[in-house]
Design an enzyme around this catalytic site. Structure first.
Site, PDB file in Angstrom:
ATOM      1  N   CYS A   1       0.832  -1.219   0.000  1.00  0.00           N
ATOM      2  CA  CYS A   1       0.000   0.000   0.000  1.00  0.00           C
ATOM      3  C   CYS A   1       0.868   1.272   0.000  1.00  0.00           C
ATOM      4  CB  CYS A   1      -0.902  -0.005   1.234  1.00  0.00           C
ATOM      5  SG  CYS A   1      -1.833   1.523   1.421  1.00  0.00           S
TER       6      CYS A   1
ATOM      7  N   LYS B   1     -10.467  -8.829   6.406  1.00  0.00           N
ATOM      8  CA  LYS B   1      -9.999  -7.935   7.473  1.00  0.00           C
ATOM      9  C   LYS B   1     -10.350  -8.511   8.847  1.00  0.00           C
ATOM     10  CE  LYS B   1     -10.808  -4.046   4.395  1.00  0.00           C
ATOM     11  NZ  LYS B   1     -11.746  -3.048   3.960  1.00  0.00           N
TER      12      LYS B   1
ATOM     13  N   VAL C   1      -6.145   0.658   5.567  1.00  0.00           N
ATOM     14  CA  VAL C   1      -4.799   0.910   6.085  1.00  0.00           C
ATOM     15  C   VAL C   1      -4.260   2.135   5.337  1.00  0.00           C
ATOM     16  CG1 VAL C   1      -4.371  -1.480   6.701  1.00  0.00           C
ATOM     17  CG2 VAL C   1      -3.737  -0.701   4.412  1.00  0.00           C
TER      18      VAL C   1
ATOM     19  N   SER D   1      -3.977   8.601   6.009  1.00  0.00           N
ATOM     20  CA  SER D   1      -2.534   8.852   5.981  1.00  0.00           C
ATOM     21  C   SER D   1      -2.160  10.328   6.161  1.00  0.00           C
ATOM     22  CB  SER D   1      -1.926   8.291   4.694  1.00  0.00           C
ATOM     23  OG  SER D   1      -2.600   8.792   3.563  1.00  0.00           O
TER      24      SER D   1
HETATM   25  N1  LIG Z   1      -7.497   7.923   2.050  1.00  0.00           N
HETATM   26  C1  LIG Z   1      -6.853   6.775   2.631  1.00  0.00           C
HETATM   27  C2  LIG Z   1      -6.619   5.739   1.552  1.00  0.00           C
HETATM   28  C3  LIG Z   1      -6.029   4.446   2.105  1.00  0.00           C
HETATM   29  C4  LIG Z   1      -6.280   3.261   1.165  1.00  0.00           C
HETATM   30  O1  LIG Z   1      -6.853   3.397   0.071  1.00  0.00           O
HETATM   31  N2  LIG Z   1      -5.849   2.086   1.623  1.00  0.00           N
HETATM   32  C5  LIG Z   1      -6.141   0.876   0.881  1.00  0.00           C
HETATM   33  C6  LIG Z   1      -4.882   0.036   0.703  1.00  0.00           C
HETATM   34  S1  LIG Z   1      -3.686   0.835  -0.307  1.00  0.00           S
HETATM   35  C7  LIG Z   1      -7.121   0.037   1.700  1.00  0.00           C
HETATM   36  O2  LIG Z   1      -7.047  -0.044   2.896  1.00  0.00           O
HETATM   37  N3  LIG Z   1      -8.034  -0.630   0.984  1.00  0.00           N
HETATM   38  C8  LIG Z   1      -8.995  -1.502   1.593  1.00  0.00           C
HETATM   39  C9  LIG Z   1     -10.393  -1.003   1.486  1.00  0.00           C
HETATM   40  O3  LIG Z   1     -10.605   0.131   0.999  1.00  0.00           O
HETATM   41  O4  LIG Z   1     -11.296  -1.729   1.890  1.00  0.00           O
HETATM   42  C10 LIG Z   1      -5.566   7.198   3.328  1.00  0.00           C
HETATM   43  O5  LIG Z   1      -4.973   8.182   2.869  1.00  0.00           O
HETATM   44  O6  LIG Z   1      -5.165   6.592   4.332  1.00  0.00           O
END
Ligand SMILES: N[C@@H](CCC(=O)N[C@@H](CS)C(=O)NCC(=O)O)C(=O)O
Length: 236
Positions: free
Chosen positions: A10, A37, A50, A64
């Site tokens: 990620c 999850k 995450v 993030s």
């Molecule tokens: N806006 C979020 C985006 C985080 C994101 O897209 N994480 C992805 C992995 S790269 C995730 O957890 N995907 C699982 C889901 O959305 O269910 C951030 O900046 O933390």
């Protein structure tokens, strides 16, 4: 100790771990399966994504952007004496990077050259803006690594892995960005911010036979069925 809940490939996580590494802050990391999850994660994560940072006091933080700001607030700044305006400008440039993480993910998943060309045009715009903003380097704001560098690091690191594997350079035509990529990769922060098997995991996902890049970015290849090109999110 701070704990990061992570998924190995990620980019949003990598931005966070890159900051922890750059600041030499100790942290633990726990990888989860995003397709399955764990309940404990869903109970503490409002959005089920995450990165999640669990503070030393046990408070879960998500998103993030908010996480890197928190890390910055509880630690020494990487660059001293920046004015509030300069810090705001660096945050804005960091956003220019993070809003392109998903664009890069979907570009890399393109099944054929045509789809890739279409998707990379958005990424090109962001590299072009950076090209115009960068000055003598070696980093974003001179000779020390700062927060904006760390936000761009996932994009630049992934571009380097793609180029090594396929010969396709996402940074072609952007010499300053290319020099920036080289300087940042030399710091070693990129490798430290990802797990040991990162390149393997990343390649399995983005550089498999189903992607044009994975098949060696062959210019002469016939177009595949564009419907095979995933355009969705990162990391599966
Ligand atoms: N806006 C979020 C985006 C985080 C994101 O897209 N994480 C992805 C992995 S790269 C995730 O957890 N995907 C699982 C889901 O959305 O269910 C951030 O900046 O933390």
């Amino acid at each position: 100790m701070i704990k990061i809940v992570s998924f190995k490939i990620c980019p949003f996580v990598q931005r966070v771990t890159a900051m922890l590494e750059a600041k030499e802050m100790p942290y633990e990391i726990e990888y989860i399966d995003l397709k399955n999850k764990p309940d404990w994660f869903l109970e503490i994560s409002p959005v089920g994504q995450v990165p999640l940072l669990i503070t030393e006091e046990g408070i879960p933080l998500f998103e993030s952007d908010a996480i890197v700001e928190y890390i910055d607030e509880i630690s020494e700044a990487l660059q001293d004496g920046l004015s509030p305006e300069t810090r705001a400008i660096h945050r804005a440039w960091s956003y220019q990077a993070s809003k392109h993480y998903l664009v890069q993910c979907s570009t890399m998943q393109s099944a054929d050259r045509n789809v890739l060309n279409d998707r990379i045009s958005k990424l090109d715009k962001s590299f072009d803006r950076a090209e115009k903003r960068l000055s003598d380097g070696p980093y974003f704001a001179g000779d020390t690594v700062g927060n904006a560098d760390l936000a761009w690091l996932p994009l630049l690191h992934r571009s380097a892995i793609v180029e090594k594997a396929s010969g396709y350079d996402m940074l072609e035509g952007f010499p300053k960005v290319k020099a920036w990529q080289t300087a940042l990769l030399k710091t070693g922060i990129a490798e430290k911010s990802v797990p040991e098997d990162f390149v393997e995991r990343f390649s399995d996902f983005y550089l498999s036979e189903r992607t044009w890049l994975g098949r060696g970015a062959n210019e002469d290849e016939e177009d595949a069925d564009a419907s095979n090109s995933k355009s969705g999110g990162c990391c599966g």
